[in-house]
Design a protein around this motif. Structure first.
Motif, PDB file in Angstrom:
ATOM      1  N   LEU A  54       0.852  -1.189   0.000  1.00 49.30           N
ATOM      2  CA  LEU A  54       0.000   0.000   0.000  1.00 49.30           C
ATOM      3  C   LEU A  54       0.883   1.232   0.000  1.00 49.30           C
ATOM      4  CD1 LEU A  54      -2.671   1.462   0.286  1.00 49.30           C
ATOM      5  CD2 LEU A  54      -2.459   1.190   2.754  1.00 49.30           C
ATOM      6  N   ARG A  55       0.721   2.066  -0.978  1.00 46.69           N
ATOM      7  CA  ARG A  55       1.542   3.268  -1.088  1.00 46.69           C
ATOM      8  C   ARG A  55       0.643   4.497  -1.119  1.00 46.69           C
ATOM      9  NH1 ARG A  55       6.806   2.042  -2.734  1.00 46.69           N
ATOM     10  NH2 ARG A  55       7.113  -0.173  -3.138  1.00 46.69           N
ATOM     11  N   SER A  56       1.223   5.610  -0.668  1.00 42.55           N
ATOM     12  CA  SER A  56       0.432   6.834  -0.616  1.00 42.55           C
ATOM     13  C   SER A  56       0.111   7.364  -2.006  1.00 42.55           C
ATOM     14  CB  SER A  56       1.198   7.901   0.176  1.00 42.55           C
ATOM     15  OG  SER A  56       2.452   8.146  -0.438  1.00 42.55           O
ATOM     16  N   VAL A  57       0.935   6.997  -2.977  1.00 44.50           N
ATOM     17  CA  VAL A  57       0.698   7.503  -4.331  1.00 44.50           C
ATOM     18  C   VAL A  57      -0.535   6.858  -4.943  1.00 44.50           C
ATOM     19  CG1 VAL A  57       1.671   7.716  -6.639  1.00 44.50           C
ATOM     20  CG2 VAL A  57       3.155   7.939  -4.641  1.00 44.50           C
ATOM     21  N   GLU A  58      -0.617   5.559  -4.824  1.00 46.53           N
ATOM     22  CA  GLU A  58      -1.754   4.850  -5.411  1.00 46.53           C
ATOM     23  C   GLU A  58      -2.181   3.724  -4.485  1.00 46.53           C
ATOM     24  OE1 GLU A  58      -2.992   2.379  -9.453  1.00 46.53           O
ATOM     25  OE2 GLU A  58      -0.984   3.217  -9.207  1.00 46.53           O
ATOM     26  N   ARG A 217      -2.960   5.853  11.028  1.00 45.90           N
ATOM     27  CA  ARG A 217      -1.605   6.398  11.039  1.00 45.90           C
ATOM     28  C   ARG A 217      -0.945   6.178   9.681  1.00 45.90           C
ATOM     29  NH1 ARG A 217      -0.299   7.753  16.193  1.00 45.90           N
ATOM     30  NH2 ARG A 217      -1.354   6.652  17.885  1.00 45.90           N
ATOM     31  N   THR A 218      -0.135   7.127   9.274  1.00 46.62           N
ATOM     32  CA  THR A 218       0.647   7.006   8.049  1.00 46.62           C
ATOM     33  C   THR A 218       2.100   6.772   8.434  1.00 46.62           C
ATOM     34  OG1 THR A 218      -0.853   8.522   6.883  1.00 46.62           O
ATOM     35  CG2 THR A 218       1.305   8.135   5.900  1.00 46.62           C
ATOM     36  N   ILE A 219       2.655   5.650   7.982  1.00 44.42           N
ATOM     37  CA  ILE A 219       4.017   5.289   8.354  1.00 44.42           C
ATOM     38  C   ILE A 219       4.831   5.032   7.088  1.00 44.42           C
ATOM     39  CG2 ILE A 219       3.282   4.303  10.562  1.00 44.42           C
ATOM     40  CD1 ILE A 219       3.550   1.542   9.332  1.00 44.42           C
ATOM     41  N   PRO A 220       6.146   5.243   7.155  1.00 43.81           N
ATOM     42  CA  PRO A 220       6.982   4.993   5.972  1.00 43.81           C
ATOM     43  C   PRO A 220       7.146   3.493   5.736  1.00 43.81           C
ATOM     44  CG  PRO A 220       8.329   5.647   7.844  1.00 43.81           C
ATOM     45  CD  PRO A 220       6.909   5.812   8.278  1.00 43.81           C
ATOM     46  N   LEU A 221       7.264   3.124   4.463  1.00 40.46           N
ATOM     47  CA  LEU A 221       7.495   1.731   4.113  1.00 40.46           C
ATOM     48  C   LEU A 221       8.960   1.384   4.310  1.00 40.46           C
ATOM     49  CD1 LEU A 221       5.400   1.126   0.865  1.00 40.46           C
ATOM     50  CD2 LEU A 221       5.183  -0.095   3.023  1.00 40.46           C
ATOM     51  N   ASP A 222       9.225   0.170   4.757  1.00 41.65           N
ATOM     52  CA  ASP A 222      10.603  -0.275   4.939  1.00 41.65           C
ATOM     53  C   ASP A 222      11.335  -0.274   3.607  1.00 41.65           C
ATOM     54  OD1 ASP A 222      10.074  -0.636   7.588  1.00 41.65           O
ATOM     55  OD2 ASP A 222       9.631  -2.777   7.412  1.00 41.65           O
ATOM     56  N   GLY A 223      12.520   0.325   3.602  1.00 38.29           N
ATOM     57  CA  GLY A 223      13.351   0.286   2.416  1.00 38.29           C
ATOM     58  C   GLY A 223      13.020   1.324   1.361  1.00 38.29           C
ATOM     59  N   ASP A 224      12.005   2.158   1.603  1.00 39.11           N
ATOM     60  CA  ASP A 224      11.630   3.179   0.620  1.00 39.11           C
ATOM     61  C   ASP A 224      11.195   4.427   1.367  1.00 39.11           C
ATOM     62  OD1 ASP A 224      10.756   4.732  -1.430  1.00 39.11           O
ATOM     63  OD2 ASP A 224       9.542   3.175  -2.397  1.00 39.11           O
ATOM     64  N   GLU A 225      12.101   5.378   1.475  1.00 41.85           N
ATOM     65  CA  GLU A 225      11.820   6.563   2.288  1.00 41.85           C
ATOM     66  C   GLU A 225      10.799   7.493   1.654  1.00 41.85           C
ATOM     67  OE1 GLU A 225      15.570   9.225   0.596  1.00 41.85           O
ATOM     68  OE2 GLU A 225      15.637   8.407   2.627  1.00 41.85           O
ATOM     69  N   ASN A 226      10.499   7.296   0.382  1.00 42.53           N
ATOM     70  CA  ASN A 226       9.533   8.142  -0.299  1.00 42.53           C
ATOM     71  C   ASN A 226       8.126   7.564  -0.329  1.00 42.53           C
ATOM     72  OD1 ASN A 226      11.522  10.094  -1.008  1.00 42.53           O
ATOM     73  ND2 ASN A 226      12.181   8.783  -2.714  1.00 42.53           N
ATOM     74  N   ALA A 227       7.974   6.336   0.150  1.00 43.28           N
ATOM     75  CA  ALA A 227       6.665   5.681   0.106  1.00 43.28           C
ATOM     76  C   ALA A 227       6.126   5.516   1.516  1.00 43.28           C
ATOM     77  CB  ALA A 227       6.763   4.326  -0.581  1.00 43.28           C
ATOM     78  N   THR A 228       4.830   5.622   1.645  1.00 40.21           N
ATOM     79  CA  THR A 228       4.173   5.466   2.946  1.00 40.21           C
ATOM     80  C   THR A 228       2.983   4.526   2.821  1.00 40.21           C
ATOM     81  OG1 THR A 228       2.736   7.372   2.571  1.00 40.21           O
ATOM     82  CG2 THR A 228       4.842   7.785   3.697  1.00 40.21           C
TER      83      THR A 228
END
Length: 559
Positions: A54-58, A217-228
């Motif tokens: 699940l990413r914040s972009v899509e 809550r919105t948390i960052p994805l492991d290994g990808d600092e630009n994705a949440t």
């Protein structure tokens, strides 16, 4: 027909509208759902589902329907039979003296016409605008409303979370508007947060417990600092003041689930195998054997709407009324299968015992007080009159002067050698709505409200309890709680949220003029005061000191 009248028909099974429910998205990361084990229904599906990132972009969330939407064969016929029954959302139970649930005409009285009130569309529009601003979205879909929405509060504590008990009036308001998606999402997502693991330690929620609240809550994805990713973070009481687990959350959840089915006509939700399992787990938690000898539910202080120390530990009326209502609702929704037979049998036995216990031993009026006044104590026998060894000196002087010659109510609590004679509004009103009170008792409760209007309603409805704990009694019972000072908050503060329950109770008993009068009092101040949570002082003249503003799922059922 006003919204309050529609609420009555919805809650009592007379609302016939149908509409397909919207699809629901579910979050895809299972790590933040604490103590969650889905083996109970994954075995049916042939293994756990494959989760997508699940990413914040899509948002690429799978639908919850794809995870556990297996409906047992034959349920379609059962659902049609349920709809065709002359039943209620809250059901009924065959017990001598049982009040007939439903609208006023079922009680044999002609329905009264609600008095005309001035046009309050602007107030109602404002309420709806504020309620919609409080909606919480998860993966792009609405899942609930926050407890309070005060833009001036920089430290909202847990008021910025979605509480199960707080969302119920909001959910019913949405149902009456035909907006079913948010209620359906709320029901299924809170089910996914339910504690499913059997634990052996003293710091984890018991199996079947529903959380008090949750936060997106919105948390960052492991290994990808630009994705949440978005996750739901539930609170089972670990972070709550006093660290008390909520007993009422699961009961409210069952009641709202039943209301959703009756209002939307979408019975597929309650028939789902995961929902059926969730209902059974709540029931098993409540019906579990213990050391208690009574049919009432034994709970501790702070486990319900009164979530602080207020001397309601034991068998508080509020929990018993919700318990009774949830049992009736669950009985209507459980699918007839072999695994449910024992549970339904235990449920029916508990309903009979619980209704008799509350109506017989919790009821007090002038006649009953006279009996208690002449009680003999230390009676040992199966046919003792004073079964709980109540000492006559427990009848407080305030009650002797306060009880009206016409009218009565259910006391707040009953335990050996102890009767809590305080009047608790939620427990008494919900006893009317659910038909836990007989027809005669229901009218007597409303008679008492009318007779003691200046005490229970005054300048802003409705006292959460009466009277307040004061002086040394307040210090001992509350621990000198600075928030529950006399005539404030849970200690006899006035809560507008109780208006919707008062309205439904009055309409059911064909006495709408009582509710109209109370709502008109609230209308004079509630919007001007920015929709506060509660009011202080004996006559409710001041806005509460410690509160959340814009708490208004409450009034939309009455405006």
């Amino acid at each position: 027909m006003g919204i309050a009248e529609v609420a009555l028909h919805t809650m009592l099974g007379a609302f016939a509208g149908r509409s397909p429910a919207s699809s629901l998205r579910v979050r895809t990361d299972t790590r933040s759902m604490r103590k969650r084990s889905t083996n109970l229904f994954y075995s049916t599906l042939g293994g756990p589902p494959k989760f997508l990132g699940l990413r914040s972009v899509e948002c690429q969330c799978q639908r919850i329907d794809e995870l556990a939407g297996v409906i047992e064969a034959g349920n379609g016929t059962w659902a049609k039979d349920t709809v065709n029954k002359a039943s209620h959302v809250l059901g009924d139970v065959t017990v001598p003296g049982q009040a007939v649930g439903g609208n006023a005409s079922l009680n044999g009285n002609p329905e009264k016409v609600l008095p005309r009130r001035r046009n309050l569309s602007s107030v109602e529009d404002e309420a709806w605008d504020l309620l919609r601003e409080s909606v919480v979205n998860y993966c792009g879909s609405p899942v609930g409303t926050i407890a309070a929405n005060d833009p001036n509060d920089s430290n909202p504590a847990n008021y910025d979370q979605v509480f199960i008990r707080d969302f119920v009036p909001s959910g019913i308001a949405f149902l009456l508007k035909g907006e079913y998606e948010i209620v359906r999402n709320f029901i299924l997502h809170t089910l996914q947060l339910q504690s499913w693991e059997k634990t052996m330690d003293c710091h984890s929620p018991g199996q079947g417990l529903m959380p008090a609240s949750f936060k997106v809550r919105t948390i960052p994805l492991d290994g990808d600092e630009n994705a949440t990713e978005e996750v739901l973070d539930p609170d089972f009481g670990e972070a709550a003041i006093g660290r008390v687990a909520p007993v009422d959350s699961g009961l409210w959840w069952i009641i709202l689930l039943r209301a959703y089915g009756k209002c939307s006509g979408d019975f597929s939700v309650q028939e789902r195998i995961d929902v059926q399992t969730g209902i059974k787990m709540i029931l098993k938690l409540c019906l579990a054997d213990g050391f208690d000898m009574f049919p009432t539910l034994l709970v501790t202080d702070g486990s319900c709407m009164i979530d602080r120390r207020m001397g309601i530990h034991g068998h508080p009326l509020e929990i018993q009324a919700l318990f009774y209502s949830a049992l009736l609702s669950a009985r209507e929704m459980l699918t007839p299968e072999d695994g449910s037979a024992d549970l339904i049998r235990a449920l029916n036995n508990r309903l009979v015992a619980l209704s008799f216990h509350i109506r017989e031993y919790y009821w007090v009026d002038m006649q009953k007080l006279n009996e208690i006044y002449r009680y003999k104590t230390e009676e040992y026998s199966y046919d003792a009159v004073n079964k709980f060894n109540i000492y006559p000196d427990q009848v407080s002087p305030w009650l002797v002067e306060w009880i009206p010659p016409k009218g009565g109510y259910f006391i707040g609590n009953l335990q050996p050698a102890h009767m809590d004679f305080r009047f608790f509004s939620l427990g008494n009103l919900w006893s009317i709505v659910s038909s836990l009170a007989t027809t005669q008792q229901s009218h007597a409760i409303l008679d008492l409200v009318e007779s003691k209007w200046s005490d229970l309603v005054a300048e802003m409805p409705l006292k959460i309890c009466y009277p307040a704990l004061e002086n040394l009694e307040w210090k001992i019972i509350t621990g000198s709680d600075p928030k529950n000072t006399p005539w404030s908050y849970h200690n006899a503060g006035s809560w507008p949220t109780l208006l919707w329950q008062l309205t439904v109770a009055c309409l059911k008993m064909n006495r709408p003029e009582i509710a109209v009068k109370a709502v008109e009092i609230a209308e004079r101040r509630i919007a001007t005061d920015k929709w506060p949570e509660y009011y202080d002082t004996k006559r409710a003249r001041f806005i509460g000191k410690h509160l959340g503003f814009t708490k208004l799922g409450l009034l939309l059922g009455t405006l």
